[in-house]
Scaffold this active site. Structure first.
Site, short mmCIF file in Angstrom:
data_model
loop_
_atom_site.label_atom_id
_atom_site.label_comp_id
_atom_site.label_asym_id
_atom_site.label_seq_id
_atom_site.Cartn_x
_atom_site.Cartn_y
_atom_site.Cartn_z
N LYS A 178 38.40 69.11 6.57
CA LYS A 178 38.49 70.60 7.12
C LYS A 178 38.05 70.93 6.59
O LYS A 178 37.66 70.77 4.82
CB LYS A 178 40.11 70.77 6.33
CG LYS A 178 40.07 71.86 6.53
CD LYS A 178 42.05 72.30 6.66
CE LYS A 178 42.58 72.74 5.22
NZ LYS A 178 42.19 73.75 4.75
N GLU B 165 45.43 80.76 9.38
CA GLU B 165 45.87 81.18 7.34
C GLU B 165 45.53 83.05 7.19
O GLU B 165 45.59 84.02 7.57
CB GLU B 165 44.97 80.74 6.19
CG GLU B 165 45.62 81.31 4.89
CD GLU B 165 45.88 80.30 3.88
OE1 GLU B 165 44.89 79.23 4.00
OE2 GLU B 165 46.22 80.31 2.62
O1 KIV Z 1 44.31 73.53 0.41
C1 KIV Z 1 45.73 73.66 1.47
O2 KIV Z 1 46.42 73.45 1.33
C2 KIV Z 1 45.63 73.59 2.51
C3 KIV Z 1 46.17 74.91 3.30
C4 KIV Z 1 47.03 76.13 2.61
C5 KIV Z 1 46.12 75.07 4.78
O3 KIV Z 1 43.96 74.49 2.68
#
Ligand code: KIV
Length: 278
Positions: free
Chosen positions: A118, A186
């Site tokens: 991600k 978010e």
């Molecule tokens: O780092 C994380 O936990 C996240 C979530 C809040 C989506 O990116």
């Protein structure tokens, strides 16, 4: 048990195919024991860079390194049998350009065993997302409030109100066009996240973005109530583990000081017992 196939580990195309179906269930995990718990109920275990704040006491996610993500990513993958691990690309590991992002994404995948990464950013990261996805790196995008940009955003604010809405919609469309298999929204206003969810063909996974998303993600320590002094509006607490742990540690301390622990049942006799060894 989640709604994705129970017969084999979940992969990015399974997540992509869940658009508009039973909502995707996502929690963060940073350790093997927590990954095992998450695996039993969730579709995705997100090894978020929130690990820096949650487990390492950092003031933001900016100090998180590749080495930290690899260590926690490996631990999580070891605890999963079915849910899919997604590992966050830490601040500074992908923003220079597609080649840097590819090198570090491949390192995260190879050294952790996670099938996806991600990264934060919309329109300005689209070229990088396209470079990665065309070369076998499945990408979950993250738009709206992007915590790695906390200093340019000026805090952990809602992103997408009023004039900002068109920009967040453009980010969503750009990451989809670049090949992201899903996108985290978010702290995006509820009506905007509903519109994005309706517009996109890939699943939206919300955190503080309302109920219309195709899935929800929370930081597991937040929803378990491990922090007694941290209660963001968008988190529903499903446990009070911080209070329970505090009470247990206090009881242990009192027992040790009063010589109530250890009791006779916790000690070992001089002679070995005859039955199975304990
Ligand atoms: O780092 C994380 O936990 C996240 C979530 C809040 C989506 O990116």
């Amino acid at each position: 048990m989640s709604a994705t196939s129970a017969l084999r580990p979940v992969l990015p195309p399974d997540i992509r195919a869940r658009k508009g179906q039973v909502p995707l269930v996502v929690l963060t995990a940073y350790t093997t024991p927590m990954a095992r718990l998450v695996d039993a109920h969730c579709d995705i275990a997100l090894v978020g860079d929130s690990v820096g704040m949650v487990l390492h006491g950092l003031p933001s996610t900016l100090g998180v390194t590749m080495e930290m993500m690899i260590l926690h990513g490996r631990a999580v993958v070891r605890g999963l049998t079915r849910a899919m691990a997604v590992v966050d690309m830490p601040f500074g590991s992908y923003e220079e350009g597609p080649a840097q992002a590819y090198r570090n994404a491949v390192r995260l995948m190879v050294e952790t065993g996670a099938p996806a990464v991600k990264l934060e950013g919309g329109v300005h990261m689209a070229e990088t997302i396209a470079f990665l996805t065309r070369r076998g790196v499945p990408v979950m995008a993250h738009i709206g409030l992007t915590p790695q940009a906390v200093n340019t955003l000026g805090g952990y604010k809602v992103v997408g109100r009023d004039a900002e809405a068109a920009g967040v919609m453009a980010d969503a469309e750009a990451v989809q066009a670049a090949g992201a298999f899903a996108v985290v929204l978010e702290k995006v206003p509820v009506s905007l996240s509903a519109r994005i969810t309706q517009t996109l063909a890939i699943p939206t996974i919300g955190i503080g973005a309302g109920a219309h998303c195709d899935g929800q993600v929370l930081v597991v320590d937040d929803m378990l109530g491990i922090f007694t002094d941290f209660r963001p509006k968008f988190v529903k607490r499903y446990g009070e583990l911080g209070t329970a742990a505090d009470q247990a540690i206090a009881a242990y301390a009192q027992d040790v000081r009063a010589r109530r622990f250890p009791g006779p049942e916790h000690g070992f006799a001089d002679e070995a017992p005859k039955g199975p060894q304990s």
